[in-house]
Motif scaffolding. Structure first.
Motif, short mmCIF file in Angstrom:
data_model
loop_
_atom_site.label_atom_id
_atom_site.label_comp_id
_atom_site.label_asym_id
_atom_site.label_seq_id
_atom_site.Cartn_x
_atom_site.Cartn_y
_atom_site.Cartn_z
N UNK A 1 53.16 43.98 77.24
CA UNK A 1 52.22 44.91 77.86
C UNK A 1 51.62 45.87 76.84
N UNK A 2 52.40 46.20 75.79
CA UNK A 2 51.91 47.12 74.78
C UNK A 2 50.71 46.53 74.04
N UNK A 3 50.73 45.22 73.86
CA UNK A 3 49.60 44.54 73.22
C UNK A 3 48.60 43.99 74.21
N UNK A 4 48.81 44.33 75.50
CA UNK A 4 47.94 43.87 76.58
C UNK A 4 47.87 42.35 76.62
N UNK A 5 49.00 41.71 76.29
CA UNK A 5 49.11 40.26 76.42
C UNK A 5 49.73 39.92 77.76
N UNK A 6 49.33 38.81 78.34
CA UNK A 6 49.86 38.38 79.63
C UNK A 6 50.74 37.15 79.43
N UNK A 7 52.02 37.31 79.78
CA UNK A 7 52.99 36.22 79.62
C UNK A 7 53.40 35.73 81.00
N UNK A 8 53.40 34.42 81.17
CA UNK A 8 53.83 33.85 82.44
C UNK A 8 54.71 32.64 82.19
N UNK A 9 55.58 32.35 83.16
CA UNK A 9 56.48 31.21 83.08
C UNK A 9 55.78 30.01 83.70
N UNK A 10 55.51 29.00 82.89
CA UNK A 10 54.79 27.81 83.35
C UNK A 10 55.73 26.83 84.03
N UNK A 11 56.88 26.61 83.43
CA UNK A 11 57.81 25.62 83.95
C UNK A 11 58.77 25.22 82.85
N UNK A 12 59.07 23.95 82.80
CA UNK A 12 59.94 23.48 81.72
C UNK A 12 59.38 22.21 81.12
N UNK B 1 61.34 28.97 87.17
CA UNK B 1 61.72 30.18 87.87
C UNK B 1 62.35 29.88 89.21
N UNK B 2 61.77 28.89 89.91
CA UNK B 2 62.29 28.53 91.21
C UNK B 2 63.57 27.72 91.09
N UNK B 3 63.64 26.85 90.08
CA UNK B 3 64.76 25.93 89.95
C UNK B 3 66.01 26.64 89.43
N UNK B 4 65.83 27.64 88.58
CA UNK B 4 67.00 28.23 87.93
C UNK B 4 67.08 29.73 88.12
N UNK B 5 66.25 30.31 88.97
CA UNK B 5 66.33 31.72 89.22
C UNK B 5 65.86 32.59 88.07
N UNK B 6 65.17 32.00 87.11
CA UNK B 6 64.68 32.75 85.96
C UNK B 6 63.34 33.39 86.29
N UNK B 7 63.10 34.54 85.69
CA UNK B 7 61.81 35.19 85.78
C UNK B 7 61.30 35.42 84.36
N UNK B 8 60.01 35.72 84.24
CA UNK B 8 59.46 36.03 82.92
C UNK B 8 60.20 37.21 82.31
N UNK B 9 60.47 38.23 83.12
CA UNK B 9 61.14 39.42 82.61
C UNK B 9 62.54 39.09 82.07
N UNK B 10 63.28 38.26 82.81
CA UNK B 10 64.63 37.92 82.36
C UNK B 10 64.60 37.08 81.10
N UNK B 11 63.63 36.17 81.00
CA UNK B 11 63.51 35.34 79.80
C UNK B 11 63.15 36.17 78.58
N UNK B 12 62.22 37.11 78.74
CA UNK B 12 61.82 37.95 77.62
C UNK B 12 62.97 38.86 77.20
N UNK B 13 63.76 39.33 78.16
CA UNK B 13 64.92 40.15 77.82
C UNK B 13 65.95 39.33 77.05
#
Length: 240
Positions: free
Chosen positions: A122-133, A11-23
């Motif tokens: 969020x609909x399944x109440x799952x938590x997704x996070x960006x760990x790295x690469x 996310x820091x290296x390439x400006x990606x966020x979890x939301x953008x990746x999921x989209x």
């Protein structure tokens, strides 16, 4: 220098966020509109474990119903989930139907979730996070962590291709028969069926055992299904 670079979160290296990746993942699959329009799926495949080969048909229906029929060495195995009960059966005169215990039912219920945890987590109440690469099969990939709601503490990892944003590897653990098993699945050769992209080569290993290879031959979008097929079957043994 390379080690320091790999330590930087994506996310820091390439400006990606979890939301953008999921989209981008949803777009890579074919788009949210097309995904939401799918009510049922029928997947046909060839499977191989070691020298043993067979065929499989997998039926899925929203929101979380599943049935898999496997024909292996003239034997017909089936398992499924009707939204409440998970079951497995040997479809033969001498076979029977087994209702799975709550632990195994939970595992099958997770598998039966129609869209999986990366579409509207969020609909399944799952938590997704960006760990790295990470490097997967010699290539760079985005690494997502998924904490499953109702999964008994299960934490899964998905590795997304940085160009297509489709999963190339899934890793997770499941408690099976009192043992915590580690699963690793590789997804390859994505192909479009009905405007949606699916992997046509799937290779799964469990605790480092020889892989089960699944070659998907067709995916049918919105076939008509009898909802009773997801219920435990009634097997009538023939009289001698």
């Amino acid at each position: 220098m390379l080690g320091a670079l790999l330590a930087v979160p994506l996310g820091a290296a390439h400006g990606q966020t979890v939301e953008s990746l999921l989209a981008k993942y949803a777009a890579g699959r074919g788009g949210r509109k097309k995904i939401a329009a799918v009510r049922t799926l029928r997947t046909t495949a060839k499977i191989q474990v070691g020298r043993t080969v067979g065929t499989a048909t997998i039926d899925q229906s929203r929101p979380a119903m599943l049935r898999m029929d496997m024909l292996i060495v003239r034997a017909h195995y089936a398992r499924g989930y009707d939204g409440t009960r998970a079951w497995q059966a040997l479809i033969a005169d001498t076979g029977g139907v087994q209702i799975m215990n709550p632990l195994d039912t939970r595992n099958v219920a997770i598998e039966a979730e129609f869209d999986g945890p990366l579409i509207d987590p969020a609909a399944g109440k799952n938590k997704v996070s960006l760990v790295g690469r990470s490097f997967v099969d010699g290539n760079n990939a985005y690494k997502l962590q998924v904490i499953l709601n109702g999964g008994g503490g299960y934490v899964d990892y998905y590795y997304l291709d940085p160009v297509t944003y489709l999963p190339v590897v899934w890793e997770g653990t499941r408690l099976v028969n009192g043992r915590m098993l580690k699963f690793s699945t590789h997804f390859r050769q994505y192909k479009a069926f009905g405007g949606l992209r699916f992997p046509t080569s799937v290779e799964t290993t469990t605790n480092g055992t020889p892989p089960q290879t699944t070659v998907i031959t067709n995916v049918e979008i919105n076939p008509t299904m009898d909802q009773n097929e997801f219920k435990p079957p009634v097997i009538v043994r023939k009289k001698p």
